[in-house]
Design an enzyme around this catalytic site. Structure first.
Site, PDB file in Angstrom:
ATOM      1  N   ASP A  20       0.784  -1.233   0.000  1.00 23.04           N
ATOM      2  CA  ASP A  20       0.000   0.000   0.000  1.00 23.04           C
ATOM      3  C   ASP A  20       0.818   1.286   0.000  1.00 23.04           C
ATOM      4  O   ASP A  20       0.340   2.307   0.465  1.00 23.04           O
ATOM      5  CB  ASP A  20      -0.928  -0.001   1.236  1.00 23.04           C
ATOM      6  N   HIS A 141      -2.821  -0.123   7.911  1.00 21.39           N
ATOM      7  CA  HIS A 141      -1.691   0.576   8.534  1.00 21.39           C
ATOM      8  C   HIS A 141      -2.015   2.051   8.671  1.00 21.39           C
ATOM      9  O   HIS A 141      -2.637   2.467   9.638  1.00 21.39           O
ATOM     10  CB  HIS A 141      -0.426   0.349   7.710  1.00 21.39           C
TER      11      HIS A 141
END
Length: 593
Positions: A20, A141
């Site tokens: 990501d 995250h």
């Protein structure tokens, strides 16, 4: 971590994951391949490119390292499954609804989830040529990507500041230990506190974290009219700081102007020259400042040089209403139009000196504003007097608080014919060529590229380099820019007889420095991710201008030096003011180390 896995389970990881990051780095798979990995997985690339790769079934590649690209989530599947049944962070909303998110997996929902998963796997399988399909399961995250909520930012800042202060205290304690452990007492004679009849003194330790010697500038705030600096051998500074070493310095103060040449010959008092505020709309009538600022490497003249250049601040207007069109937020940069000048008046101050010359430019949003919105402080080192590296200009910027829904860039315009092409680094390792491209949608934002620590533009003869102390977005949006300027010379200029004005052609690069946004997207509101940042930021850039061959030898080490600057530790306060509340006016002491 790899050592633990091998010692405990007898295995070594062979797959690297970058699921990501916003903008996959071409350098990363190269580094991982060198580290022994044989496959690399990424996700975020340009969405048009990903769509094309899905249709052509080329989401996998085998050279130089096996590459696997995660596919788009199909319509209706907006996130992963909460297999534990509870979303722990952020806290579940009071109404029980998870905006833009899947419901927790329970006994009641597990069957439709299973059916959805089977259909989803079949859909994904059609995008690959292999019979093996990777099904990602990779926990969210957002902690360090700039997409976190304000309370996470505050927590990170608090923890990092505590860690930095603790590290500096530990360093200072280690450096102050006596070299001879059998001798108890003070680390060195020069650091013993003097009697009340002695001049006030302050002690400073400076640590160079690099593996080579450097000569650089360190600023210390002092509260006396004059000061002289000595190293731990009692010799007056200037001095050179050794690689992976520390040195101790004493700063001796005086409340009166220095009169003894022997004590003051290495300390210079700089006198500044302040120029009146100029309004942008009056530039066509009065012209602009053409003031020479010289050192051994550069001759700076505002607006006219062999290579002409100027810097100022521009801002993009961002849309905050999802019903009105694309919005700018933590994840996306989407401006309403081209950037506009972010100021209406400029003030300038020049402080010449024998160590360095400092140029302070202050930019005001409105003509009559009391406080400036932006500033540029440029330091021009003097090599002949100090031995400081004169090939770079050290610049510090100040921006903020911004107006809501504005995104501010530093625009550097020069006469270099770069043809809308710039170069920026991947991971501080490889320089990547970034060529301007036109797209059907959002061409402006999609021509911004990551600048981890270096970016430059160049033509056949010269190169303009920017080195950064933090990551930015960088772009070269315009091939040429027209300006109407009053001038008394026609050198390298085109004269337009119809308008009786001077037309210059500049080529521009832009660095995104600060953003303040708000929008009504439910996801962002629910998790406080609107990026409504009212802070003042003070990034630093070092600038180099010269031939391609000369700058090639300098910018790599310069970038490392900027990101690993000396650590300055103030050991004590001036002895005279240790037990009193009396504090004279503060002054800035600039020293060469």
């Amino acid at each position: 971590g790899h050592g633990f896995l091998y010692e405990t389970f007898g295995v070594r990881p062979q797959f690297s994951w970058h699921v990501d990051p916003f903008g996959a780095s071409a350098t990363t798979p190269v580094l991982f391949a060198l580290a022994g990995f044989n496959a690399h997985l990424i996700s975020r690339i340009d969405y048009d490119l990903k769509d094309s790769m899905q249709k052509k079934k080329v989401l996998q590649d085998s050279s130089p390292t096996a590459l696997h690209l995660i596919y788009h989530f199909p319509t209706g599947i907006l996130s992963g499954f909460y297999w534990n049944g509870v979303a722990l962070f952020p806290d579940p909303p009071k109404d029980g609804l998870y905006p833009n998110m899947s419901l927790p997996v329970t006994k009641e929902t597990v069957r439709p989830y299973a059916e959805t998963m089977v259909e989803n796997i079949k859909q994904r399988a059609a995008w690959f040529r292999t019979n093996h399909v990777l099904w990602p399961w990779v926990q969210h995250h957002d902690g360090i990507t700039g997409t976190e909520s304000p309370k996470v930012v505050e927590m990170y800042v608090q923890h990092l500041m505590q860690a930095m202060m603790g590290a500096e205290e530990l360093l200072a304690a280690l450096f102050l230990l006596p070299h001879n452990l059998g001798v108890s007492g003070v680390p060195s004679r020069s650091f013993q506190r003097k009697g009340a009849d002695q001049a006030p003194e302050q002690h400073v330790i400076i640590y160079n974290p690099l593996a080579w010697n450097i000569t650089t500038i360190v600023n210390i705030t002092v509260t006396f009219q004059s000061a002289a600096i000595y190293d731990d051998d009692g010799q007056p500074v200037p001095a050179q700081l050794g690689g992976l070493q520390h040195r101790k310095y004493s700063v001796q103060f005086s409340e009166a102007a220095c009169s003894e040449k022997s004590k003051c010959e290495h300390t210079y008092e700089a006198q500044g020259v302040v120029f009146e505020r100029r309004r942008v709309k009056d530039w066509g009538k009065t012209g602009r400042w053409l003031l020479p600022v010289l050192n051994d490497c550069y001759k700076l003249i505002k607006e006219q040089r062999r290579i002409r250049m100027r810097q100022d601040f521009w801002e993009y207007d961002a849309n905050g209403d999802v019903k009105a069109g694309p919005i700018s937020d933590n994840y996306i940069f989407s401006a309403n139009g081209s950037a506009v000048r972010a100021y209406k008046a400029v003030e300038m101050e020049i402080i010449p000196g024998k160590v360095l010359t400092e140029i302070r430019q202050r930019f005001y949003r409105e003509d009559g504003d009391k406080d400036y919105a932006y500033s540029i402080t440029t330091r021009v080192p003097e090599y002949s007097e100090t031995g400081l590296p004169c090939h770079r200009l050290e610049q510090t910027y100040s921006l903020g608080p911004l107006r809501l829904n504005t995104e501010v860039v530093l625009r550097t315009s020069s006469s270099l014919k770069n043809n809308k092409t710039l170069y920026s680094d991947d991971n501080g390792y490889q320089m990547m060529k970034r060529t301007y491209k036109k797209f059907t949608n959002n061409t402006l934002a999609r021509n911004y590229f990551p600048m981890v620590r270096t970016a430059y533009i160049e033509d056949d003869l010269s190169r303009l380099v920017l080195l950064s102390d933090r990551a930015h977005g960088v772009s070269s949006q315009a091939g040429g820019q027209l300006e109407v300027i009053k001038q008394n010379t026609n050198e390298h200029l085109l004269y337009d007889l119809r308008h009786r004005c001077v037309v210059r052609k500049y080529f521009c690069s832009q660095v995104m420095l600060h953003r303040r946004l708000w929008n009504n997207l439910q996801w962002n509101l629910g998790y406080n991710l609107t990026l409504n940042d009212s802070s003042v930021v003070t990034p630093t850039l070092w600038m180099m201008l010269g031939s391609v061959s000369a700058t090639s030898k300098l910018y790599q080490t310069g970038a490392v030096e900027l990101q690993h600057r000396p650590v300055v530790m103030l050991i004590d306060q001036p002895s005279k003011y240790l037990h009193t509340k009396e504090r004279p006016e503060e002054r800035l002491l600039t020293c060469r180390y």
